[in-house]
Enzyme design. Structure first.
Site, mmCIF file in Angstrom:
data_model
loop_
_atom_site.group_PDB
_atom_site.id
_atom_site.type_symbol
_atom_site.label_atom_id
_atom_site.label_comp_id
_atom_site.label_asym_id
_atom_site.label_seq_id
_atom_site.Cartn_x
_atom_site.Cartn_y
_atom_site.Cartn_z
ATOM 1 C CB THR A 65 -2.435 4.167 2.066
ATOM 2 O OG1 THR A 65 -2.716 5.003 0.940
ATOM 3 C CG2 THR A 65 -3.660 3.327 2.390
ATOM 4 C CB ILE A 121 -0.984 0.024 1.198
ATOM 5 C CG1 ILE A 121 -0.234 -0.041 2.537
ATOM 6 C CG2 ILE A 121 -1.987 -1.110 1.087
ATOM 7 C CD1 ILE A 121 -1.162 0.032 3.747
ATOM 8 C CG ASP A 122 -0.151 4.385 -2.558
ATOM 9 O OD1 ASP A 122 0.543 3.598 -3.237
ATOM 10 O OD2 ASP A 122 -1.187 4.928 -2.973
ATOM 11 C CE LYS A 123 6.719 9.012 3.234
ATOM 12 N NZ LYS A 123 7.672 10.038 2.750
ATOM 13 N NE ARG A 152 -3.018 8.569 -3.665
ATOM 14 C CZ ARG A 152 -1.709 8.832 -3.589
ATOM 15 N NH1 ARG A 152 -0.841 7.823 -3.439
ATOM 16 N NH2 ARG A 152 -1.267 10.055 -3.677
#
Length: 358
Positions: free
Chosen positions: A169, A165-167, A269
């Site tokens: 998130t 998962i993104d930084k 997103r």
């Protein structure tokens, strides 16, 4: 040749081991094997979609300098790739040492046994070392936690993170402690039998209570750090499907649950942006602008305070479900909202009920 090192896309979990070739002074910085079903396209177009932080112009310059090789031979930017071609980026300096070192970083471990770990990642933590983030990542913390487990090597691609998962998130991730566990979990993610639900605060008041977003995800040529949604039949990018449902409405923003069929980079997103409802606080996709609501100074101050309370995209990986790789038992996990996300939702609840003091 002066070209920035490139990360692998999150969907490309292929090898990144630096190799020195027979050509003096050349070092391998990036490698990918073309899919067996890949259509024939120009190599500069293909790499522009697969190499993060690299524009098509930069790739063409690299090819002209002999830095792009296919099956060990330099090619020009108009080369048409073939299935199973091995493409490498060769530069005249060694790659940054990206080996994973154990670091004593606290972990929020939701569940652990001999095969798997489920961890709750805080916002602001990168999951895996990459360009500009070579330490302090989630996998560095996992390596420390499992430092006494002889069978686990964080640098071995047969174990470790199964998805990312993104930084910025927060939320749940599963780590495989054995090769068998990673193989089993990898198949479940590939076959879309895992269950993942995210909570997100998006701009706007969605007209329906539920919806489905289908659109291929590809890199935005105007911003290599952003993803773009294109038509499913465009032949560009990777197929992606997101299901959403409304959990709570705040007039100018909406709390939604998003369930993924696929797991593409920035999928939620980019998909929510594509339907006109970007995530609140998501600067990359325009979510830090006041997109809905009043233009009064009081409202603007309220939104600024909300952005200060949760200074990131309002996205949390809340639930995760999979079949245990050894026992075959269904495993389902749920996580609480982190403090910043909970405070943000509370502010909007108070505002819509007329109880907010900004």
């Amino acid at each position: 040749m002066n070209i920035n090192d490139s990360d692998l896309d999150d969907d490309l979990l292929t090898g990144q081991v630096e190799e020195q070739t027979d050509t003096p002074g050349q070092y391998e910085h990036w490698r990918v094997t073309v899919d067996a079903g890949q259509q024939s396209v120009r190599i500069d177009k293909y790499l522009a979609e697969h190499m993060q932080h690299s524009s098509r112009n930069r790739i063409q310059t690299a090819a002209a300098a002999g830095c792009i090789q296919v099956n060990g031979r330099p090619v020009k930017s108009n080369y048409k790739i073939r299935p199973l071609d091995v493409i490498t980026l060769m530069l005249d300096h060694p790659k940054h040492d990206s080996s994973i070192q154990p670091e004593e970083i606290p972990l929020d471990i939701v569940y652990e046994d001999d095969d798997v770990m489920v961890v709750n990642k805080p916002a602001g933590m990168v999951v895996h070392p990459g360009a500009g983030n070579f330490n302090g990542t989630l996998i560095n913390a996992v390596a420390w936690h499992l430092r006494d487990l002889e069978s686990f090597d964080a640098n071995d691609p047969q174990v470790g993170l199964v998805h990312r998962i993104d930084k910025d998130t927060s939320g749940l991730l599963v780590v495989a402690k054995t090769p068998d566990a990673k193989t089993s979990l990898g198949k479940q993610f590939f076959n879309k039998t895992t269950h993942r639900a995210y909570n997100a605060l998006v701009w706007g008041n969605l007209s329906d209570d539920t919806g489905r977003i289908e659109g291929n995800i590809t890199r935005d040529p105007k911003d290599r750090l952003r993803m773009k949604v294109v038509a499913p039949d465009s032949g560009i990018g990777k197929p992606a499907v997101t299901h959403w449902r409304v959990l709570e409405r705040f007039g100018y923003t909406t709390l939604v649950e998003c369930v993924l069929e696929t797991g593409r980079t920035h999928q939620i997103r980019a998909h929510m942006k594509a339907i006109g409802h970007p995530l609140f606080g998501d600067e990359r996709y325009g979510g830090t602008e006041i997109l809905w609501g009043q233009r009064s100074s009081t409202y603007k101050a309220f939104v600024r305070n909300c952005l200060a309370v949760c200074p990131r995209q309002a996205l949390h990986a809340k639930t995760l479900g999979f079949v245990h790789p050894r026992t075959g038992q269904q495993m389902d996990f749920d996580s609480q909202w982190p403090a910043d996300f909970a405070a943000l939702i509370d502010k909007w609840r108070q505002y819509i009920n007329g109880k907010s003091n900004i």
